[in-house]
Design an enzyme around this catalytic site. Structure first.
Site, PDB file in Angstrom:
ATOM      1  N   CYS A  70       0.837  -1.207   0.000  1.00  0.00           N
ATOM      2  CA  CYS A  70       0.000   0.000   0.000  1.00  0.00           C
ATOM      3  C   CYS A  70       0.873   1.259   0.000  1.00  0.00           C
ATOM      4  O   CYS A  70       1.505   1.568   1.005  1.00  0.00           O
ATOM      5  CB  CYS A  70      -0.930  -0.080   1.216  1.00  0.00           C
ATOM      6  SG  CYS A  70      -1.652   1.478   1.748  1.00  0.00           S
ATOM      7  N   CYS A  73       0.122   3.931   2.582  1.00  0.00           N
ATOM      8  CA  CYS A  73       0.534   3.462   3.916  1.00  0.00           C
ATOM      9  C   CYS A  73       2.002   3.770   4.141  1.00  0.00           C
ATOM     10  O   CYS A  73       2.399   4.253   5.206  1.00  0.00           O
ATOM     11  CB  CYS A  73       0.344   1.954   4.051  1.00  0.00           C
ATOM     12  SG  CYS A  73      -1.371   1.408   3.966  1.00  0.00           S
TER      13      CYS A  73
END
Ligand code: ZN
Length: 145
Positions: A70, A73
């Protein structure tokens, strides 16, 4: 439990500690492994420690649900670390890899990451989704302290 002590799970070894509130700001250490209980750093936790800490701890705990694939993230990680350092004595910070521990996402009905969940006294207090700068993460935590 005495009202002047807080229950705090060690984010390194999972040991439940009782911390006198008077010493909360003085850098209490885990009785088992010696890790600092409020280090100002983000602790990477597994499911067992995640569950213990989110269900039992008296002190505020904010968890970053993330995954290595991600991008947002990974972008947020340094911001989350900054917020952890500035809120050191107010709240503890942890992160859990939802790719490695997918059962957590299912159980908490997490549909998108990054997601932050704030816990206090064994209860989920609030969620904040999406990549956020440190200032917003701090404001989110302070608003619920
Ligand atoms: Zn420990």
């Amino acid at each position: 439990m005495t009202p002047d002590a807080a229950r705090v799970t060690c984010l390194s070894c999972g040991q439940a500690n009782r911390v006198p509130l008077a010493k909360k700001g003085a850098g209490p250490k885990c009785a088992t492994c010696g890790a600092r209980l409020a280090s100002g750093e983000v602790a990477a936790v597994d499911v067992q420690i995640h569950d213990k800490a989110t269900r039992a701890d008296d002190l505020p705990l904010i968890v970053d649900y993330w995954a290595p694939w991600c991008g947002p993230c990974r972008m947020m990680a340094p911001e989350f670390a900054k917020a952890a350092a500035s809120l050191q004595t107010k709240a503890r910070f942890a992160k859990i890899d939802t790719e490695q521990f997918p059962a957590v996402s299912q159980r908490l009905q997490i549909r998108g990451i990054p997601l932050l969940i704030l816990y206090t006294k064994g209860q989920e207090i609030a969620r904040l989704s999406g990549a956020r700068p440190a200032t917003e993460i701090e404001a989110f935590v302070r608003q619920h302290l």
